[in-house]
Scaffold this motif. Structure first.
Motif, PDB file in Angstrom:
ATOM      1  N   GLY A 243       7.869  38.207  -7.891  1.00 23.10           N
ATOM      2  CA  GLY A 243       8.642  39.438  -8.050  1.00 23.10           C
ATOM      3  C   GLY A 243       9.043  39.706  -9.487  1.00 23.10           C
TER       4      GLY A 243
ATOM      5  N   TRP B  36       9.389  40.443  -1.126  1.00 19.99           N
ATOM      6  CA  TRP B  36       8.468  40.232  -2.242  1.00 19.99           C
ATOM      7  C   TRP B  36       8.738  41.204  -3.396  1.00 19.99           C
ATOM      8  N   TYR B  37       9.912  41.845  -3.344  1.00 19.02           N
ATOM      9  CA  TYR B  37      10.400  42.724  -4.414  1.00 19.02           C
ATOM     10  C   TYR B  37       9.473  43.918  -4.649  1.00 19.02           C
ATOM     11  N   TRP B  38       8.814  44.369  -3.582  1.00 15.49           N
ATOM     12  CA  TRP B  38       7.995  45.569  -3.639  1.00 15.49           C
ATOM     13  C   TRP B  38       8.727  46.746  -3.014  1.00 15.49           C
TER      14      TRP B  38
ATOM     15  N   TYR C 133       5.939  40.757 -11.423  1.00 12.56           N
ATOM     16  CA  TYR C 133       5.527  42.068 -10.913  1.00 12.56           C
ATOM     17  C   TYR C 133       6.404  43.181 -11.482  1.00 12.56           C
TER      18      TYR C 133
ATOM     19  N   TYR D 233      12.633  47.345  -2.607  1.00 13.60           N
ATOM     20  CA  TYR D 233      13.324  46.445  -3.525  1.00 13.60           C
ATOM     21  C   TYR D 233      12.841  46.560  -4.966  1.00 13.60           C
ATOM     22  N   GLU D 234      11.683  47.123  -5.192  1.00  9.30           N
ATOM     23  CA  GLU D 234      11.289  47.428  -6.567  1.00  9.30           C
ATOM     24  C   GLU D 234      12.218  48.487  -7.144  1.00  9.30           C
TER      25      GLU D 234
ATOM     26  N   GLY E 231      17.306  39.919  -2.493  1.00  7.84           N
ATOM     27  CA  GLY E 231      16.017  40.586  -2.385  1.00  7.84           C
ATOM     28  C   GLY E 231      15.488  40.666  -0.976  1.00  7.84           C
TER      29      GLY E 231
END
Length: 284
Positions: A147, A99-101, A150, A111-112, A94
């Motif tokens: 993450g 932050w997996y956004w 989310y 990364y989302e 990631g």
């Protein structure tokens, strides 16, 4: 040579051979992210008797800030879970501090999109999976805990269960930490953006009975207070969830224990989903 020693050596060799032949398989693979135009590594763990003619649930495990795809392999409970529960476990990379956004300020951090679309499609294409929310769960530690929640809240069509271990479930108290500002912009300049991107403010998006949730945080953890607040908010909104809190800090000693409970929780979710599907078929 002593006969007892020969027998012991033979038994030990057979036990070693048995474990070697019938153990989960751990592969490090290269996946593709078209949105970021790069190759991203991931660990994929398949159960001992993996068969392409069957369909397996998939448990995605996210690492924390400054970590990478290989972190979860150090936890024996993760390797054991693949065999014990007959699930595929995927540990993606990631980034150092994504932050997996999908970052609104840095196009190199999407990364989302990578986790919820590109990686999911890649895994479903390469492996025999249950390609529905009833066969997918996601969890993570620290940054990955935030993450996982989310992504699952935003994509109920992808994930049916989510878990957080020592998760940074509210980013607002930490405006100067862990590169969050690099992904969102400064809190002082973009407060609305920080409000929208924190899990704490996303609970209204959860449809009733749409997502199984487990949260775990140690009482000495830096994120203990925000996890306690999230738990209270979920109770207020009447959102069913499992909440675990016990002595422990923000470290691998805690996470190696916590992930065993997360895997058990996800297995129960997968079993209940499978039983419900079988019951529906038999009633038709």
């Amino acid at each position: 040579m002593n006969m007892n020693r020969i027998l012991f050596s033979s038994a030990f060799f057979l036990l070693f051979l048995s474990n070697f032949c019938f153990a989960s398989k751990v592969d490090t693979l290269e996946t593709i992210s078209p949105s970021m135009n790069k190759i991203i590594k991931a660990v994929v763990i398949t159960p001992d008797n993996y068969n392409k003619n069957n369909a397996y649930p998939v448990f995605y495990l996210l690492h924390g800030y400054s970590g990478n795809y290989s972190n979860w392999v150090k936890a024996k409970a993760v390797i054991d879970a693949a065999d014990r529960y007959q699930m595929i476990i995927v540990c993606p990379d990631g980034g150092y501090g994504s932050w997996y956004w999908d970052s609104p300020v840095d196009e190199e951090f999407k990364y989302e999109t990578y986790i919820s679309k590109e990686l999911i499609s890649w895994i479903d294409e390469k492996y025999a999976t249950i390609a529905s929310p009833k066969g997918r769960a996601i969890a993570g530690l620290s940054m990955g805990g935030h993450g996982a929640l989310y992504l699952a809240i935003k994509h109920p069509d992808i994930f049916g269960a989510a878990g957080s271990m020592s998760g940074g479930v509210d980013i607002r108290p930490f405006p100067n930490n862990w590169e969050i500002a690099k992904r969102l912009g400064k809190y002082s300049e973009y407060p609305d953006r920080w409000e929208d991107y924190t899990v704490m403010n996303m609970l209204h998006l959860i449809e009733p009975n749409s997502l199984k949730i487990i949260i775990d945080c140690g009482t000495q953890d830096i994120f203990f207070k925000v996890n306690e607040e999230l738990h209270k908010e979920m109770l207020y909104y009447n959102i069913p969830h499992d909440y675990i809190s016990r002595p422990g800090g923000h470290n691998w000693q805690y996470w190696e224990n916590a992930v065993a409970y997360q895997a058990l929780f996800m297995n129960q979710f997968f079993r209940e989903a499978q039983e419900a599907a079988m019951k529906k078929i038999s009633s038709n």
